[in-house]
Design an enzyme around this catalytic site. Structure first.
Site, PDB file in Angstrom:
ATOM      1  N   GLU A   1      -8.553  -4.402  -6.512  1.00 17.04           N
ATOM      2  CA  GLU A   1      -7.328  -3.699  -6.108  1.00 17.04           C
ATOM      3  C   GLU A   1      -6.164  -4.273  -6.921  1.00 17.04           C
ATOM      4  O   GLU A   1      -6.120  -5.477  -7.209  1.00 17.04           O
ATOM      5  CB  GLU A   1      -7.101  -3.855  -4.598  1.00 17.04           C
ATOM      6  CG  GLU A   1      -6.118  -2.825  -4.068  1.00 17.04           C
ATOM      7  CD  GLU A   1      -6.076  -2.727  -2.535  1.00 17.04           C
ATOM      8  OE1 GLU A   1      -6.739  -3.532  -1.852  1.00 17.04           O
ATOM      9  OE2 GLU A   1      -5.366  -1.831  -2.041  1.00 17.04           O
TER      10      GLU A   1
ATOM     11  N   HIS B   1       0.863  -1.194   0.000  1.00 17.20           N
ATOM     12  CA  HIS B   1       0.000   0.000   0.000  1.00 17.20           C
ATOM     13  C   HIS B   1       0.897   1.240   0.000  1.00 17.20           C
ATOM     14  O   HIS B   1       0.855   2.037   0.941  1.00 17.20           O
ATOM     15  CB  HIS B   1      -0.919   0.033   1.237  1.00 17.20           C
ATOM     16  CG  HIS B   1      -2.113  -0.867   1.129  1.00 17.20           C
ATOM     17  ND1 HIS B   1      -2.834  -1.291   2.227  1.00 17.20           N
ATOM     18  CD2 HIS B   1      -2.730  -1.418   0.061  1.00 17.20           C
ATOM     19  CE1 HIS B   1      -3.816  -2.073   1.841  1.00 17.20           C
ATOM     20  NE2 HIS B   1      -3.786  -2.166   0.540  1.00 17.20           N
TER      21      HIS B   1
ATOM     22  N   HIS C   1     -12.057  -6.746   1.399  1.00 20.53           N
ATOM     23  CA  HIS C   1     -11.556  -5.539   1.951  1.00 20.53           C
ATOM     24  C   HIS C   1     -12.188  -4.256   1.401  1.00 20.53           C
ATOM     25  O   HIS C   1     -12.247  -3.249   2.090  1.00 20.53           O
ATOM     26  CB  HIS C   1     -10.036  -5.599   1.696  1.00 20.53           C
ATOM     27  CG  HIS C   1      -9.205  -4.420   1.731  1.00 20.53           C
ATOM     28  ND1 HIS C   1      -8.211  -4.132   0.822  1.00 20.53           N
ATOM     29  CD2 HIS C   1      -9.196  -3.395   2.626  1.00 20.53           C
ATOM     30  CE1 HIS C   1      -7.600  -3.040   1.133  1.00 20.53           C
ATOM     31  NE2 HIS C   1      -8.163  -2.563   2.221  1.00 20.53           N
TER      32      HIS C   1
ATOM     33  N   HIS D   1     -11.673  -9.166  -6.463  1.00 20.00           N
ATOM     34  CA  HIS D   1     -11.394  -7.848  -5.852  1.00 20.00           C
ATOM     35  C   HIS D   1     -10.484  -7.107  -6.829  1.00 20.00           C
ATOM     36  O   HIS D   1      -9.492  -7.665  -7.300  1.00 20.00           O
ATOM     37  CB  HIS D   1     -10.699  -8.104  -4.503  1.00 20.00           C
ATOM     38  CG  HIS D   1     -10.209  -6.905  -3.781  1.00 20.00           C
ATOM     39  ND1 HIS D   1     -10.769  -5.661  -3.892  1.00 20.00           N
ATOM     40  CD2 HIS D   1      -9.186  -6.771  -2.878  1.00 20.00           C
ATOM     41  CE1 HIS D   1     -10.109  -4.819  -3.095  1.00 20.00           C
ATOM     42  NE2 HIS D   1      -9.146  -5.466  -2.489  1.00 20.00           N
TER      43      HIS D   1
ATOM     44  N   ASP E   1      -8.673 -11.301  -0.120  1.00 22.05           N
ATOM     45  CA  ASP E   1      -7.900 -10.760   1.009  1.00 22.05           C
ATOM     46  C   ASP E   1      -8.244 -11.436   2.350  1.00 22.05           C
ATOM     47  O   ASP E   1      -7.381 -11.551   3.228  1.00 22.05           O
ATOM     48  CB  ASP E   1      -8.164  -9.256   1.169  1.00 22.05           C
ATOM     49  CG  ASP E   1      -7.410  -8.421   0.140  1.00 22.05           C
ATOM     50  OD1 ASP E   1      -6.369  -8.869  -0.371  1.00 22.05           O
ATOM     51  OD2 ASP E   1      -7.871  -7.295  -0.132  1.00 22.05           O
TER      52      ASP E   1
HETATM   53 FE1  FEO Z   1      -7.409  -5.330  -0.961  1.00 20.58          FE
HETATM   54 FE2  FEO Z   1      -4.892  -7.592  -1.455  1.00 20.58          FE
HETATM   55  O1  FEO Z   1      -5.991  -6.138  -1.871  1.00 20.58           O
END
Ligand code: FEO
Length: 396
Positions: free
Chosen positions: A81, A23, A146, A79, A165
């Site tokens: 991301e 992140h 997440h 997801h 996640d």
């Molecule tokens: Fe919410 Fe592993 O990304």
């Protein structure tokens, strides 16, 4: 290298041994991580998630060793991301019309990231995808585990839940299964992941775990998108998440401080002594915030029933490392934690009030007015701090 999970299901993701921050620079990952992607080769060939963008080229080199990309009939995006969808552009360059199964929020997230109008098939809880050979995938909206777009995918028959996640850990391993990992490292990374990534969404997570359990799906394996996958007694990890989501606390107290010339550190040690004297069973952690990893500190606080934050007054405010911690704790929004403030001052002592305000503003229950000391603590002041520690232990 692909690893067979069960029958026609393979793990085809990437182990990132070198990762130390995630992140951006926000999250420390002392043990690296993995970006798990799964390939199902039934009547249809389905890819579940991919890898983080920096590894997209490598993923596209390795994947054809398991399956010709042109043979992929569908991609499931649990997801959006980019640590999971990072190879989408490269995949879609080769198979531009492949159907993509994700939640309606997943469509928004994918469009937001990649600005492409791909062949999206939005799905909701209970929707399914026939993958041939009498098998299907069933989807479950795991909102906020997440992001708003997150979903789980379930493969009945093989009884595998692909949880993205959820239940993951930032832990580089090529062993695949959690029961093959050092349990201390595994547990540490599991709780650190929850505390620093999922804790703000605990209310939703609690509801989603109840919803998942009520489905009574036979689940033999939970295949995560980070770190090790789970097999055997799955209730253990699911119940752990249920506990994490419900005002989690152990018999621990954490004391976090920063100091300029050492006075506030002397106070921290004396308060810790008082707590131990009052309750020899309680585990006390004392951490200098300026010299500690903020995610490790947050994890300690998440595990604690109560915590104390100390800073001397500095330019009428608190020291910067402590200000950062309190902003972090406000966002993480841990529930059921009691807190108080302490610190030294030489002139007017603004830090104490500021610390208490910031703790209260972050949603933490203030135990009492805390304790301050003017100038360097002498023997009498140390005695007052020990006594304060005893009182604090009795109140939490
Ligand atoms: Fe919410 Fe592993 O990304």
């Amino acid at each position: 290298m692909a690893v067979r999970i069960k029958n026609n299901v393979y793990s085809v993701g990437k182990v990132d041994w070198e990762l130390r921050h995630f992140h951006g620079e926000e999250l420390s990952t002392h043990h690296g991580s993995t970006y798990n992607s799964y390939l199902i080769k039934e009547g249809k060939t389905v890819l579940i998630d991919s890898v983080w963008q920096p590894f997209a080229a490598e993923f596209m080199r390795e994947l054809p060793k398991e399956v010709a990309v042109q043979k992929i009939d569908a991609i499931v995006v649990n997801h959006a991301e980019i640590d999971h969808s990072g190879a989408m552009c490269e995949l879609l360059e080769q198979i531009p019309s492949v159907p993509i199964y994700c939640t309606p929020n997943g469509v928004k997230s994918l469009k937001g990231h990649f600005h492409k109008d791909w062949n999206f098939h939005p799905v909701r809880t209970g929707d399914s995808l026939d993958i041939g050979n009498g098998k299907k995938l069933v989807f479950f909206e795991a909102t906020m585990m997440h992001w708003p777009d997150t979903m789980f995918t379930y493969l009945p028959g093989d009884n595998i839940l692909f949880s993205n996640d959820a239940f993951g850990q930032h832990l580089a391993t090529d062993k695949v299964w959690a029961d093959l990992i050092d349990p201390c490292i595994l547990e540490d990374e599991l709780i650190k992941y929850y505390a620093n990534i999922l804790a703000p969404w605990s209310k939703n997570i609690d509801a989603k775990i109840k919803e998942l359990k009520a489905l009574n799906w036979p689940i033999e394996m939970i295949c995560t998108s980070h770190g090790a996958c789970w097999r055997g007694d799955l209730l253990k990890v699911v119940d752990k998440y249920a506990a994490f989501a419900n005002e989690y606390r152990e018999n621990r107290i954490t004391i976090v401080y920063d100091t300029i010339w050492g006075g506030t550190r002397v106070m921290a040690d004396a308060i810790a002594r008082g707590i131990r004297e009052a309750d020899p069973e309680v585990t006390v952690s004392v951490m200098n915030m300026a010299r500690s990893d903020k995610n490790d500190v947050a994890t300690e606080i998440f595990r604690s029933k109560a915590f104390l934050v100390g800073s001397p007054s500095h330019n009428k405010c608190v020291l910067s490392s402590i200000a950062l911690l309190l902003e972090e704790l406000r966002g993480l929004a841990f529930k059921g934690k009691k807190a108080a403030a302490f610190g030294c001052y030489g002139w007017s002592g603004e830090a104490q009030k500021r610390l208490t305000e910031l703790l209260r503003g972050g949603g933490y229950e203030i135990v009492d007015e805390g304790i301050t000391n003017i100038w360097e603590p002498d023997e009498t002041a140390v005695g007052r701090c020990v006594e304060y520690g005893r009182r604090f232990a009795a109140q939490v």
